[in-house]
Design a protein around this motif. Structure first.
Motif, PDB file in Angstrom:
ATOM      1  N   ARG A  80       0.813  -1.222   0.000  1.00 41.45           N
ATOM      2  CA  ARG A  80       0.000   0.000   0.000  1.00 41.45           C
ATOM      3  C   ARG A  80       0.842   1.266   0.000  1.00 41.45           C
ATOM      4  O   ARG A  80       0.338   2.349  -0.311  1.00 41.45           O
ATOM      5  N   LEU A  81       2.134   1.122   0.302  1.00 42.73           N
ATOM      6  CA  LEU A  81       3.050   2.263   0.223  1.00 42.73           C
ATOM      7  C   LEU A  81       3.864   2.267  -1.063  1.00 42.73           C
ATOM      8  O   LEU A  81       4.519   3.249  -1.379  1.00 42.73           O
ATOM      9  N   SER A  82       3.808   1.164  -1.794  1.00 48.76           N
ATOM     10  CA  SER A  82       4.640   1.019  -2.992  1.00 48.76           C
ATOM     11  C   SER A  82       4.020   1.718  -4.197  1.00 48.76           C
ATOM     12  O   SER A  82       2.837   2.065  -4.192  1.00 48.76           O
ATOM     13  N   LYS A  83       4.843   1.871  -5.255  1.00 53.73           N
ATOM     14  CA  LYS A  83       4.387   2.592  -6.441  1.00 53.73           C
ATOM     15  C   LYS A  83       4.677   1.835  -7.739  1.00 53.73           C
ATOM     16  O   LYS A  83       4.366   2.318  -8.820  1.00 53.73           O
ATOM     17  N   GLY A  84       5.265   0.659  -7.664  1.00 51.68           N
ATOM     18  CA  GLY A  84       5.711  -0.036  -8.859  1.00 51.68           C
ATOM     19  C   GLY A  84       4.596  -0.537  -9.758  1.00 51.68           C
ATOM     20  O   GLY A  84       3.517  -0.907  -9.290  1.00 51.68           O
ATOM     21  N   LYS A  85       4.880  -0.580 -11.051  1.00 47.79           N
ATOM     22  CA  LYS A  85       3.967  -1.189 -12.019  1.00 47.79           C
ATOM     23  C   LYS A  85       3.912  -2.694 -11.811  1.00 47.79           C
ATOM     24  O   LYS A  85       2.873  -3.329 -12.004  1.00 47.79           O
ATOM     25  N   TYR A  86       5.056  -3.263 -11.408  1.00 44.64           N
ATOM     26  CA  TYR A  86       5.161  -4.694 -11.127  1.00 44.64           C
ATOM     27  C   TYR A  86       5.630  -4.886  -9.685  1.00 44.64           C
ATOM     28  O   TYR A  86       6.367  -4.052  -9.137  1.00 44.64           O
ATOM     29  N   LEU A  87       5.205  -5.992  -9.085  1.00 49.64           N
ATOM     30  CA  LEU A  87       5.531  -6.288  -7.691  1.00 49.64           C
ATOM     31  C   LEU A  87       6.189  -7.656  -7.573  1.00 49.64           C
ATOM     32  O   LEU A  87       5.825  -8.588  -8.298  1.00 49.64           O
ATOM     33  N   ILE A  88       7.131  -7.759  -6.646  1.00 50.09           N
ATOM     34  CA  ILE A  88       7.731  -9.044  -6.296  1.00 50.09           C
ATOM     35  C   ILE A  88       7.625  -9.216  -4.788  1.00 50.09           C
ATOM     36  O   ILE A  88       8.009  -8.329  -4.020  1.00 50.09           O
ATOM     37  N   ASP A  89       7.086 -10.344  -4.365  1.00 46.68           N
ATOM     38  CA  ASP A  89       7.009 -10.724  -2.960  1.00 46.68           C
ATOM     39  C   ASP A  89       8.227 -11.604  -2.690  1.00 46.68           C
ATOM     40  O   ASP A  89       8.273 -12.767  -3.090  1.00 46.68           O
ATOM     41  N   PHE A  90       9.225 -11.032  -2.006  1.00 47.73           N
ATOM     42  CA  PHE A  90      10.519 -11.694  -1.851  1.00 47.73           C
ATOM     43  C   PHE A  90      10.803 -12.017  -0.396  1.00 47.73           C
ATOM     44  O   PHE A  90      10.980 -11.123   0.432  1.00 47.73           O
ATOM     45  N   ALA A  91      10.839 -13.313  -0.064  1.00 47.08           N
ATOM     46  CA  ALA A  91      11.227 -13.745   1.277  1.00 47.08           C
ATOM     47  C   ALA A  91      12.740 -13.698   1.392  1.00 47.08           C
ATOM     48  O   ALA A  91      13.459 -14.174   0.509  1.00 47.08           O
ATOM     49  N   THR A  92      13.238 -13.133   2.492  1.00 51.99           N
ATOM     50  CA  THR A  92      14.670 -12.884   2.593  1.00 51.99           C
ATOM     51  C   THR A  92      15.476 -14.089   3.074  1.00 51.99           C
ATOM     52  O   THR A  92      16.576 -13.936   3.617  1.00 51.99           O
ATOM     53  N   ASP A  93      14.940 -15.274   2.855  1.00 52.69           N
ATOM     54  CA  ASP A  93      15.773 -16.472   2.949  1.00 52.69           C
ATOM     55  C   ASP A  93      16.050 -17.038   1.553  1.00 52.69           C
ATOM     56  O   ASP A  93      16.759 -18.033   1.416  1.00 52.69           O
ATOM     57  N   ASP A  94      15.481 -16.398   0.520  1.00 51.26           N
ATOM     58  CA  ASP A  94      15.717 -16.806  -0.858  1.00 51.26           C
ATOM     59  C   ASP A  94      16.756 -15.897  -1.517  1.00 51.26           C
ATOM     60  O   ASP A  94      17.241 -14.936  -0.903  1.00 51.26           O
ATOM     61  N   VAL A  95      17.061 -16.176  -2.778  1.00 55.77           N
ATOM     62  CA  VAL A  95      18.083 -15.423  -3.509  1.00 55.77           C
ATOM     63  C   VAL A  95      17.599 -15.175  -4.933  1.00 55.77           C
ATOM     64  O   VAL A  95      17.100 -16.098  -5.591  1.00 55.77           O
ATOM     65  N   LEU A  96      17.737 -13.940  -5.409  1.00 58.17           N
ATOM     66  CA  LEU A  96      17.406 -13.607  -6.795  1.00 58.17           C
ATOM     67  C   LEU A  96      18.655 -13.746  -7.668  1.00 58.17           C
ATOM     68  O   LEU A  96      19.725 -13.270  -7.295  1.00 58.17           O
ATOM     69  N   MET A  97      18.510 -14.389  -8.833  1.00 61.92           N
ATOM     70  CA  MET A  97      19.596 -14.370  -9.802  1.00 61.92           C
ATOM     71  C   MET A  97      19.790 -12.926 -10.282  1.00 61.92           C
ATOM     72  O   MET A  97      18.822 -12.145 -10.335  1.00 61.92           O
ATOM     73  N   PRO A  98      21.018 -12.521 -10.647  1.00 63.09           N
ATOM     74  CA  PRO A  98      21.268 -11.116 -11.002  1.00 63.09           C
ATOM     75  C   PRO A  98      20.381 -10.567 -12.113  1.00 63.09           C
ATOM     76  O   PRO A  98      20.041  -9.386 -12.101  1.00 63.09           O
ATOM     77  N   ASN A  99      19.989 -11.412 -13.064  1.00 64.54           N
ATOM     78  CA  ASN A  99      19.194 -10.938 -14.208  1.00 64.54           C
ATOM     79  C   ASN A  99      17.712 -11.229 -14.063  1.00 64.54           C
ATOM     80  O   ASN A  99      16.957 -11.069 -15.011  1.00 64.54           O
ATOM     81  N   ARG A 100      17.281 -11.659 -12.867  1.00 68.49           N
ATOM     82  CA  ARG A 100      15.876 -12.072 -12.729  1.00 68.49           C
ATOM     83  C   ARG A 100      14.901 -10.972 -13.133  1.00 68.49           C
ATOM     84  O   ARG A 100      14.008 -11.175 -13.954  1.00 68.49           O
ATOM     85  N   ILE A 101      15.026  -9.813 -12.532  1.00 66.56           N
ATOM     86  CA  ILE A 101      14.030  -8.763 -12.762  1.00 66.56           C
ATOM     87  C   ILE A 101      14.094  -8.260 -14.199  1.00 66.56           C
ATOM     88  O   ILE A 101      13.059  -8.020 -14.836  1.00 66.56           O
ATOM     89  N   GLU A 102      15.292  -8.124 -14.743  1.00 68.53           N
ATOM     90  CA  GLU A 102      15.441  -7.695 -16.139  1.00 68.53           C
ATOM     91  C   GLU A 102      14.726  -8.656 -17.086  1.00 68.53           C
ATOM     92  O   GLU A 102      13.993  -8.227 -17.989  1.00 68.53           O
ATOM     93  N   GLU A 103      14.927  -9.950 -16.879  1.00 65.60           N
ATOM     94  CA  GLU A 103      14.301 -10.957 -17.748  1.00 65.60           C
ATOM     95  C   GLU A 103      12.787 -10.948 -17.605  1.00 65.60           C
ATOM     96  O   GLU A 103      12.053 -11.066 -18.591  1.00 65.60           O
ATOM     97  N   GLN A 104      12.293 -10.807 -16.383  1.00 65.45           N
ATOM     98  CA  GLN A 104      10.852 -10.849 -16.168  1.00 65.45           C
ATOM     99  C   GLN A 104      10.161  -9.600 -16.726  1.00 65.45           C
ATOM    100  O   GLN A 104       9.092  -9.703 -17.330  1.00 65.45           O
ATOM    101  N   VAL A 105      10.766  -8.447 -16.525  1.00 67.99           N
ATOM    102  CA  VAL A 105      10.171  -7.221 -17.060  1.00 67.99           C
ATOM    103  C   VAL A 105      10.154  -7.271 -18.587  1.00 67.99           C
ATOM    104  O   VAL A 105       9.159  -6.907 -19.230  1.00 67.99           O
TER     105      VAL A 105
END
Length: 318
Positions: A80-105
């Protein structure tokens, strides 16, 4: 102009994994990010780690919860405070690959507005980051070896858990329509799928872009244990799905899901869940003979839980 992506990082007692998780967000090849870190009243050293990161990286917005709210309410506070066109729900015990967001967008921007959720494959890792397996089956050449439904997926998400939720990127309009997660529930993904799939298509991007950590403290690892409360959230979501059914195929899909949950309730001797699921199953049509037989003996003093554990050990090595 790159669309803004809001990465909502949810932390509860993730001190062991937090630095690697936050670094994986900060090191994305995609630049237009809104990073919101919510600590849900951790009792370990998580808060000190987050405060250090927030002080060093001004792009991080830190939201410490005064009380433990649970995943759904904690996420909604940030959404409710965010402004993004796209959202990611990220648990901080996981890890994102460096190109994840670029590829998904890149993939999302080629889709029309009817697509609300994009998901991928994931690599499962242990406490120490060692490879366990991928979420989806692949052949020796790394090619997908199973069918992954996308597009219109309402019947599919009802019938079985086939989406790795930490891999999802969601269009903001999905959450705006649903008014966020249902905060009365113990977990969020099944409910999100059931409520969004009738109105939005899903897209599967056949790439491994997330490392999903498996460890004993995870909420998902408590599911189906005796007295686990998550099953009652599952029952609530199944009842929501029942009201949304449009076809006999969808009815059969829900019947399949309810049977699965009923068997788990029986084998963990959760009698109240068994009662509620049995009632729901009978509302969906004739109850199979094997389920009737199981219900007939479920209160006998038989080693149901030990049998279930043996089955899972033989099938999955758990």
């Amino acid at each position: 102009m790159q669309p803004l992506v809001s990465v909502i990082c949810l932390c509860y007692n993730h001190a062991r994994f937090l630095k690697e998780a936050l670094d994986s967000v900060l090191n994305q090849t995609y630049q237009n990010l809104e990073i919101i870190v919510v600590d849900d009243r951790s009792t370990d050293n998580s808060r000190a780690i987050i405060e250090d990161y927030a002080a060093r990286f001004p792009q991080i917005k830190y939201l410490p919860n005064e009380h433990n709210l649970g995943n759904c309410a904690a996420f909604n506070r940030a959404y409710r405070l965010s402004k993004g066109k796209y959202l990611i729900d990220f648990a901080t015990d996981d890890v994102l690959m460096p190109n994840r967001i670029e590829e998904q967008v890149k993939a999302f921007e080629k889709l029309d507005e009817s697509y609300g959720i994009l998901f991928t494959d994931a690599e499962f890792i242990d406490d120490f980051g060692n490879h366990l397996h991928n979420f989806y089956k692949r052949d020796k050449n790394g090619n997908l070896a199973e069918n992954v439904p996308d597009g219109e997926v309402f019947a599919d998400v009802i019938a079985r858990h086939y989406i790795c939720s930490p891999t999802m990127m969601m269009r903001r309009t999905v959450f705006d329509k649903l008014n966020g997660y249902d905060e009365t529930l113990a977990y969020e993904d099944f409910d999100l799928w059931v409520r969004s799939a009738p109105d939005f298509k899903y897209f599967f991007l056949d790439k491994v872009l997330t490392k999903r950590r498996i460890h004993a403290a995870q909420m998902s690892q408590q599911q189906y244990k005796p007295n686990d409360k998550q099953i009652f959230s599952t029952i609530t979501v199944c009842k929501k799905a029942q009201k949304l059914l449009r076809t006999e195929n969808e009815n059969q899909a829900l019947k399949k899901r309810v049977q699965h949950e009923l068997i788990q309730a029986v084998f963990t001797r959760n009698f109240e869940a068994t009662r509620q699921l049995s009632k729901l199953l009978s509302e969906l049509g004739p109850v199979p003979v094997k389920i009737k037989a199981l219900l007939a003996v479920c209160k006998w003093p038989l080693p149901f839980e030990q049998t279930r554990q043996l089955y899972y050990k033989l099938r999955f090595g758990l």
